[in-house]
Design a protein around this motif. Structure first.
Motif, mmCIF file in Angstrom:
data_model
loop_
_atom_site.group_PDB
_atom_site.id
_atom_site.type_symbol
_atom_site.label_atom_id
_atom_site.label_comp_id
_atom_site.label_asym_id
_atom_site.label_seq_id
_atom_site.Cartn_x
_atom_site.Cartn_y
_atom_site.Cartn_z
ATOM 1 N N THR A 84 -0.193 -11.632 25.145
ATOM 2 C CA THR A 84 -0.089 -10.671 24.358
ATOM 3 C C THR A 84 1.307 -9.988 23.837
ATOM 4 O O THR A 84 2.170 -10.446 24.423
ATOM 5 C CB THR A 84 -0.765 -9.376 25.229
ATOM 6 N N LEU A 85 1.256 -9.196 22.844
ATOM 7 C CA LEU A 85 2.393 -8.404 22.226
ATOM 8 C C LEU A 85 2.922 -7.798 23.291
ATOM 9 O O LEU A 85 4.294 -7.930 23.446
ATOM 10 C CB LEU A 85 2.182 -7.839 21.174
ATOM 11 N N ASP A 86 2.245 -7.046 24.161
ATOM 12 C CA ASP A 86 3.012 -6.002 25.151
ATOM 13 C C ASP A 86 3.642 -7.024 26.334
ATOM 14 O O ASP A 86 4.585 -6.454 26.600
ATOM 15 C CB ASP A 86 1.769 -5.399 26.030
ATOM 16 N N ASP A 87 3.128 -8.182 26.693
ATOM 17 C CA ASP A 87 3.747 -9.087 27.638
ATOM 18 C C ASP A 87 5.038 -9.752 27.073
ATOM 19 O O ASP A 87 5.905 -9.880 27.574
ATOM 20 C CB ASP A 87 2.994 -10.099 28.172
ATOM 21 N N THR A 88 4.898 -10.099 25.679
ATOM 22 C CA THR A 88 5.841 -10.319 25.144
ATOM 23 C C THR A 88 7.084 -9.520 25.224
ATOM 24 O O THR A 88 8.266 -9.602 25.507
ATOM 25 C CB THR A 88 5.746 -11.033 23.508
ATOM 26 N N ALA A 89 6.926 -8.132 24.723
ATOM 27 C CA ALA A 89 7.619 -7.053 24.675
ATOM 28 C C ALA A 89 8.362 -7.039 26.216
ATOM 29 O O ALA A 89 9.629 -6.947 26.293
ATOM 30 C CB ALA A 89 6.879 -5.893 24.272
#
Ligand code: ASP
Length: 301
Positions: A84-89
């Motif tokens: 997910t984008l949040d995990d990438t962040a």
């Protein structure tokens, strides 16, 4: 501080970026040393969409300021394994970059990452939403060439509906006092912005004619069968440009579809086309943005 949209900038910050960008254009041209104000800083590039100008421009800007640039090869990253984008962040944040430059195909992706990241997050174009550094470089290009933005008539024409460039420019150039006219094929006008289907009228007396790319990748119905027809009805030909002010200039954020939204003779007209200048000014404006967001304000240019 982040740079997510034109509205996220104060009038003072806009003025600082434009004034400092102006100085960087000159020093880049003269090859003057920059005394590396961002020496030791690390800038991450995270581009989920293809890019030539913006990716290279941010990279060159960061290098010129002495920062290290790390570009994630998104195609070969965990983003393609369903992360997910949040995990990438969270993952990127743990590496402690000083800035994250992000382009994403989804509206709002940079704003979603910003609260997770401790560093400055810079929107390098999100979906059909905004592309604030493009608008800043366009404003500076206009100001450098025509001496001002206030009071100018700026026609922005083409695929307005899918254009983050049009959205950011409409906000910024109006804030700087320009009269912004949006026009394009009726099916490519969005509901949230006031635009006209009459490109000829929009160009009438304009000081700046900014053409937009037909965004085939975001179009459901392909307009591509009749590019010549698009050019004659809505594109910028030398004949149509005659409606503009005698000293009118031509702009395009790139990449151009030559022979579709703009005729090659107009795009390459050395007297009127500011397209190569937009690219040059882009590096300078991004240097100013990076310095404002990442650099220490006590170290002037
Ligand atoms: N390069 C600009 C952007 O990424 C314009 C375009 O792609 O048409 O928004």
């Amino acid at each position: 501080m982040d740079l997510l949209s034109i509205d996220s900038l104060s009038d003072d910050q806009i003025a600082t970026i434009l004034d400092e960008g102006d100085r960087w254009v000159e020093s880049n041209r003269s090859g003057a040393a920059t005394h590396a104000p961002l020496g030791g800083r690390i800038v991450f590039n995270l581009f989920y969409e293809n890019s030539t100008r913006t990716l290279m421009s941010f990279s060159v800007a960061a290098h010129r300021l002495g920062a290290e640039v790390v570009t994630l090869p998104v195609e070969h990253s965990s983003a393609r394994k369903g992360e997910t984008l949040d995990d990438t962040a969270r993952t990127l944040n743990a590496m402690r970059p000083d800035a994250l430059v992000i382009r994403h195909f989804e509206n709002g992706a940079p704003a979603r990452m910003a609260p997770i990241m401790d560093c400055a997050v810079i929107n390098a174009g999100d979906g059909t939403n905004e592309h604030p550094t493009q608008a800043l470089l366009d404003a500076l290009t206009i100001r450098r060439h025509l001496g001002r933005v206030a009071g100018l008539k700026v026609a922005i024409c083409g695929d307005i509906k899918h254009s983050r460039v049009a959205r950011s420019n409409a906000k910024l150039l109006s804030r700087l006092g320009a009269e912004v006219r949006l026009a394009g094929p009726p099916m490519l006008l969005p509901d949230d912005l006031h635009g006209s289907g009459d490109v000829d009228r929009a160009i009438e007396g304009a000081d700046v004619v900014m053409m937009l790319r037909i965004q085939r990748e975001r179009l459901e119905n392909d307009l591509g069968d009749a590019p010549g027809e698009y050019l004659s009805r809505y594109g910028l030909t030398a004949e149509r440009l005659e409606r503009a002010a005698p000293s009118a200039v031509v702009m395009h954020p790139g990449p151009m579809n030559r022979g579709v939204e703009i005729d090659s003779a107009v795009a390459d007209d050395p007297e009127r086309s500011l397209i190569p200048l937009q690219v040059e000014t882009g590096v300078a404006v991004r240097m100013a943005c990076l310095r404002l967001l990442v650099g220490s304000p006590s170290r002037p240019v």
